[in-house]
Design a protein around this motif. Structure first.
Motif, PDB file in Angstrom:
ATOM      1  N   SER A  57       0.802  -1.222   0.000  1.00  0.00           N
ATOM      2  CA  SER A  57       0.000   0.000   0.000  1.00  0.00           C
ATOM      3  C   SER A  57       0.837   1.275   0.000  1.00  0.00           C
ATOM      4  CB  SER A  57      -0.932   0.026   1.212  1.00  0.00           C
ATOM      5  OG  SER A  57      -0.191   0.223   2.406  1.00  0.00           O
ATOM      6  N   ILE A  58       2.096   1.192   0.354  1.00  0.00           N
ATOM      7  CA  ILE A  58       2.945   2.383   0.485  1.00  0.00           C
ATOM      8  C   ILE A  58       2.977   3.235  -0.777  1.00  0.00           C
ATOM      9  CG2 ILE A  58       5.335   3.152   0.846  1.00  0.00           C
ATOM     10  CD1 ILE A  58       5.564   0.898   2.950  1.00  0.00           C
ATOM     11  N   PRO A  59       3.127   2.657  -1.977  1.00  0.00           N
ATOM     12  CA  PRO A  59       3.174   3.509  -3.173  1.00  0.00           C
ATOM     13  C   PRO A  59       1.869   4.274  -3.462  1.00  0.00           C
ATOM     14  CG  PRO A  59       3.994   1.304  -3.674  1.00  0.00           C
ATOM     15  CD  PRO A  59       3.418   1.259  -2.305  1.00  0.00           C
ATOM     16  N   PHE A  60       0.775   3.898  -2.825  1.00  0.00           N
ATOM     17  CA  PHE A  60      -0.504   4.542  -3.083  1.00  0.00           C
ATOM     18  C   PHE A  60      -0.762   5.765  -2.206  1.00  0.00           C
ATOM     19  CE2 PHE A  60      -1.133   0.072  -4.339  1.00  0.00           C
ATOM     20  CZ  PHE A  60      -1.390   0.277  -5.678  1.00  0.00           C
ATOM     21  N   PHE A  61       0.205   6.136  -1.379  1.00  0.00           N
ATOM     22  CA  PHE A  61       0.062   7.301  -0.511  1.00  0.00           C
ATOM     23  C   PHE A  61       1.168   8.295  -0.800  1.00  0.00           C
ATOM     24  CE2 PHE A  61      -2.210   4.027   1.771  1.00  0.00           C
ATOM     25  CZ  PHE A  61      -3.299   4.703   2.289  1.00  0.00           C
ATOM     26  N   ASP A  62       0.833   9.598  -0.658  1.00  0.00           N
ATOM     27  CA  ASP A  62       1.870  10.614  -0.809  1.00  0.00           C
ATOM     28  C   ASP A  62       2.569  10.832   0.532  1.00  0.00           C
ATOM     29  OD1 ASP A  62       0.172  12.192   0.708  1.00  0.00           O
ATOM     30  OD2 ASP A  62      -0.421  13.490  -0.950  1.00  0.00           O
ATOM     31  N   ARG A  63       3.487  11.773   0.577  1.00  0.00           N
ATOM     32  CA  ARG A  63       4.274  12.007   1.793  1.00  0.00           C
ATOM     33  C   ARG A  63       3.443  12.510   2.967  1.00  0.00           C
ATOM     34  NH1 ARG A  63       9.930  12.079   0.903  1.00  0.00           N
ATOM     35  NH2 ARG A  63      10.412  11.986  -1.313  1.00  0.00           N
ATOM     36  N   THR A  64       2.279  13.100   2.691  1.00  0.00           N
ATOM     37  CA  THR A  64       1.427  13.601   3.775  1.00  0.00           C
ATOM     38  C   THR A  64       0.485  12.527   4.306  1.00  0.00           C
ATOM     39  OG1 THR A  64      -0.301  14.360   2.262  1.00  0.00           O
ATOM     40  CG2 THR A  64       1.485  15.922   2.784  1.00  0.00           C
ATOM     41  N   GLY A  65       0.495  11.351   3.677  1.00  0.00           N
ATOM     42  CA  GLY A  65      -0.383  10.264   4.111  1.00  0.00           C
ATOM     43  C   GLY A  65      -1.720  10.254   3.395  1.00  0.00           C
ATOM     44  N   ALA A  66      -1.864  11.076   2.363  1.00  0.00           N
ATOM     45  CA  ALA A  66      -3.117  11.126   1.603  1.00  0.00           C
ATOM     46  C   ALA A  66      -3.072  10.097   0.467  1.00  0.00           C
ATOM     47  CB  ALA A  66      -3.330  12.517   1.023  1.00  0.00           C
ATOM     48  N   LEU A  67      -4.197   9.478   0.244  1.00  0.00           N
ATOM     49  CA  LEU A  67      -4.323   8.473  -0.809  1.00  0.00           C
ATOM     50  C   LEU A  67      -4.269   9.155  -2.172  1.00  0.00           C
ATOM     51  CD1 LEU A  67      -4.790   5.417  -1.005  1.00  0.00           C
ATOM     52  CD2 LEU A  67      -7.229   5.866  -0.994  1.00  0.00           C
TER      53      LEU A  67
END
Length: 136
Positions: free
Chosen positions: A22-32
């Motif tokens: 799932s990590i690649p599906f989130f940006d640095r702020t934790g938004a999907l």
């Protein structure tokens, strides 16, 4: 003791595989960064596949004399509990998801874990029983 080690390892793998995927599906702020429902579908499919492989491996290595679905239920509930605890330490703080939303969005999917455990365990027990009957 060997069974406990395999159970804990399997439980961590069931949690870790979807987490890492799932990590690649989130940006640095934790938004999907993709559609929420597409993400849920992907993660659900990955969780199901991981559970099938992990439980099958666990039950092959640690057979029982008699088929007992309650044993498989308890193993599944244990794996579910470990996943929730690991999420509470990592996912909830990283994403900032409110606990009620977490329960609705994630724990509801984790309820598949005990069901898959029961299915795979019973199937494994049936296969062993059929092998024993074939020998006799």
């Amino acid at each position: 003791m060997r069974f406990v080690f395999h159970f804990l390892l399997m439980s961590v793998v069931i949690w870790l595989v979807p987490f890492v995927a799932s990590i690649p599906f989130f940006d640095r702020t934790g938004a999907l960064i993709i559609n929420f429902w597409a993400f849920k579908a992907l993660m659900t499919a990955l969780l199901i596949a991981t559970c099938f492989v992990a439980f099958r491996r666990l039950y092959r290595r640690t057979g029982m004399d008699k088929p007992v679905w309650t044993f498989h239920l308890l193993i599944g509930l244990g794996a579910l509990t470990i996943s929730v605890i690991l999420d509470a330490v990592t996912v909830i703080p990283l994403t900032g998801i409110p606990p009620l939303d977490y329960i609705q969005q994630v724990v509801s999917i984790y309820l598949l874990i005990p069901l898959i455990s029961i299915y795979v365990g019973n199937k494994q027990d049936q296969n062993k029983q059929a092998q024993l009957e074939a020998i006799v």
